[in-house]
Design a protein around this motif. Structure first.
Motif, PDB file in Angstrom:
ATOM      1  N   ASN A 257      -7.830  -1.559  -0.794  1.00 26.52           N
ATOM      2  CA  ASN A 257      -6.943  -1.519  -1.954  1.00 26.52           C
ATOM      3  C   ASN A 257      -5.900  -2.617  -1.751  1.00 26.52           C
ATOM      4  O   ASN A 257      -4.778  -2.373  -1.313  1.00 26.52           O
ATOM      5  CB  ASN A 257      -6.296  -0.136  -2.044  1.00 26.52           C
ATOM      6  N   GLY A 258      -6.328  -3.845  -2.057  1.00 27.53           N
ATOM      7  CA  GLY A 258      -5.570  -5.022  -1.667  1.00 27.53           C
ATOM      8  C   GLY A 258      -5.793  -5.298  -0.195  1.00 27.53           C
ATOM      9  O   GLY A 258      -6.241  -4.426   0.568  1.00 27.53           O
ATOM     10  N   SER A 259      -5.506  -6.515   0.244  1.00 28.30           N
ATOM     11  CA  SER A 259      -5.632  -6.798   1.682  1.00 28.30           C
ATOM     12  C   SER A 259      -4.575  -6.039   2.475  1.00 28.30           C
ATOM     13  O   SER A 259      -4.742  -5.818   3.681  1.00 28.30           O
ATOM     14  CB  SER A 259      -5.527  -8.305   1.948  1.00 28.30           C
TER      15      SER A 259
ATOM     16  N   GLN B 202      -7.028 -18.800   0.088  1.00 32.78           N
ATOM     17  CA  GLN B 202      -8.152 -19.688   0.335  1.00 32.78           C
ATOM     18  C   GLN B 202      -8.529 -20.505  -0.894  1.00 32.78           C
ATOM     19  O   GLN B 202      -8.970 -21.648  -0.784  1.00 32.78           O
ATOM     20  CB  GLN B 202      -9.356 -18.874   0.820  1.00 32.78           C
ATOM     21  N   ALA B 203      -8.333 -19.957  -2.089  1.00 32.94           N
ATOM     22  CA  ALA B 203      -8.699 -20.678  -3.314  1.00 32.94           C
ATOM     23  C   ALA B 203      -7.916 -21.968  -3.490  1.00 32.94           C
ATOM     24  O   ALA B 203      -8.320 -22.843  -4.264  1.00 32.94           O
ATOM     25  CB  ALA B 203      -8.486 -19.774  -4.533  1.00 32.94           C
ATOM     26  N   PHE B 204      -6.815 -22.112  -2.764  1.00 29.85           N
ATOM     27  CA  PHE B 204      -5.952 -23.284  -2.902  1.00 29.85           C
ATOM     28  C   PHE B 204      -5.948 -24.144  -1.642  1.00 29.85           C
ATOM     29  O   PHE B 204      -5.226 -25.136  -1.576  1.00 29.85           O
ATOM     30  CB  PHE B 204      -4.524 -22.841  -3.223  1.00 29.85           C
TER      31      PHE B 204
ATOM     32  N   THR C 191      -8.284 -11.710  -0.481  1.00 27.49           N
ATOM     33  CA  THR C 191      -7.901 -10.879  -1.611  1.00 27.49           C
ATOM     34  C   THR C 191      -8.274 -11.604  -2.894  1.00 27.49           C
ATOM     35  O   THR C 191      -8.359 -12.832  -2.910  1.00 27.49           O
ATOM     36  CB  THR C 191      -6.391 -10.590  -1.596  1.00 27.49           C
ATOM     37  N   LEU C 192      -8.502 -10.845  -3.957  1.00 37.15           N
ATOM     38  CA  LEU C 192      -8.704 -11.448  -5.272  1.00 37.15           C
ATOM     39  C   LEU C 192      -7.391 -11.623  -6.027  1.00 37.15           C
ATOM     40  O   LEU C 192      -7.374 -12.168  -7.138  1.00 37.15           O
ATOM     41  CB  LEU C 192      -9.671 -10.599  -6.103  1.00 37.15           C
TER      42      LEU C 192
ATOM     43  N   GLY D  22      -8.899  -6.193  -2.006  1.00 34.63           N
ATOM     44  CA  GLY D  22      -9.032  -7.076  -0.866  1.00 34.63           C
ATOM     45  C   GLY D  22     -10.366  -6.832  -0.192  1.00 34.63           C
ATOM     46  O   GLY D  22     -11.015  -5.807  -0.405  1.00 34.63           O
ATOM     47  N   TYR D  23     -10.786  -7.789   0.614  1.00 33.83           N
ATOM     48  CA  TYR D  23     -12.030  -7.600   1.354  1.00 33.83           C
ATOM     49  C   TYR D  23     -11.940  -8.340   2.680  1.00 33.83           C
ATOM     50  O   TYR D  23     -11.163  -9.282   2.848  1.00 33.83           O
ATOM     51  CB  TYR D  23     -13.249  -8.042   0.545  1.00 33.83           C
TER      52      TYR D  23
END
Length: 356
Positions: A87-89, A192-194, A214-215, A226-227
């Protein structure tokens, strides 16, 4: 006699303050590293229909309803890695701390970094060791390796890139930590997306590496998903302390929908990377500021009086994060989320007026 909360709650809990979230009502909200873009109208309609079909009268699939497999496909998570959902990172950090909290066990992290590492050590009863960064927010690798050798931590948290400072440590430094650490190393890739690098391709092949993401920063902060990816041996143990229904049915359905339209979010991330570069160049034109490099969707800068500028921006309708007082290395530092082009232009115009 009925005992009071102060008498019953652990003293280390009564001695701290709750995590503070500022009220952003009526303000340009640039304090929490959120994606500024709402879901496009056509996708909102499609998502609404998707969620309307969800059986909210039933408990969610405790295994994620296929979401783990879709995350692996979307983000090139190696087949050798197992995936844990949180539930979120934030929750994944909690699960790690709970699982490792043997008497005398140590959590080690860099300072300053994400405050929830230290908070979760406190909550779970782990000893916490913070290793200061250099003054320019680079990693002091000799100090970190010495601390690992001295304290033999059960877990090391590395934010990659680091929040709240912005830079991404050298990959070789992170690999050196992996080689030296006797326990788990969690590489937190929330941004990570950035960023320009990731260690995800090593997940599942390095026995003590867990890559956490996390998304939230991609534009799905409200979903709280999160994952983490890593060896099955670790994930199986962490799964034992995970609440069985921690990912609700609406989050599962919305996340799977979002992954089907991942290109929209990745295009937004590219825009934010471009805007980050524009902001960095513009902010460095203010002679009174020290602007730190960033591989995230925020920029940290040092100004002569952080409190004064923070208050002035808020008075002018802009909310950012005042880092002053949270750590000695962050004296007079502010953190600014990279917003939309229009939001960033508004911030730069406000700073022009302030520094004029």
């Amino acid at each position: 006699m009925t005992l009071t909360a102060k008498q019953l709650v652990r003293p280390e809990i009564t001695g701290i303050k709750a995590y503070h979230v500022s009220d952003a009502a009526g303000l340009l909200k640039l304090d929490a590293m959120e994606n500024p873009y709402a879901l496009p109208a056509a996708l909102r309609a499609e998502l609404g229909q998707c969620l309307a079909d969800v059986a909210i009268n039933r408990y969610p699939d405790p295994h994620g309803g296929g979401l783990k497999e879709e995350l692996k496909a979307a983000f090139a998570i190696p087949a050798a890695a197992s995936v844990l959902l949180g539930n979120g990172s934030d929750e994944i950090i909690t699960l790690i701390a709970q699982a490792l909290a043997r008497p005398g066990a140590v959590m080690l992290a860099l300072e300053p970094s994400f405050v929830m590492y230290r908070m979760n050590a406190l909550f779970s009863g782990l000893q916490y060791v913070g290793v200061p960064l250099n003054a320019d927010f680079s990693l002091d690798l000799p100090a970190l390796l010495a601390a690992i050798a001295s304290h033999q931590p059960a877990v090391v948290f590395l934010s990659y890139p680091n929040n709240p400072t912005g830079p991404q440590f050298a990959r070789e430094q992170v690999l050196a930590v992996l080689d030296a650490a006797p326990g788990l190393v969690v590489v937190d890739e929330a941004y990570q997306a950035f960023a320009s690098d990731s260690l995800m391709e090593l997940a599942g092949s390095r026995p003590n590496l867990l890559v956490m993401r996390t998304l939230s920063k991609l534009g799905l902060a409200g979903l709280r998903l999160g994952y983490a990816a890593g060896p099955a041996e670790w994930m199986d143990e962490l799964d034992k302390v995970r609440p069985p229904y921690n990912i609700n049915v609406l989050t599962q359905a919305a996340a799977r929908f979002a992954l089907r339209h991942l290109d929209v979010f990745m295009q937004q991330a590219q825009t934010l990377r471009d805007e980050r570069q524009r902001l960095l160049q513009a902010l460095r034109q203010f002679a009174a500021t020290t602007v730190f490099d960033s591989q995230a969707n925020f920029i940290t800068l040092r100004v002569p009086d952080a409190g004064q500028l923070f208050a002035w921006l808020k008075k002018n309708g802009i909310l950012i994060k005042n880092l002053h007082g949270s750590h000695p290395l962050l004296d007079n530092c502010l953190r600014l989320t990279v917003g939309s082009p229009e939001e960033n232009t508004a911030v730069l115009a406000a700073l022009d007026r302030y520094f004029a």
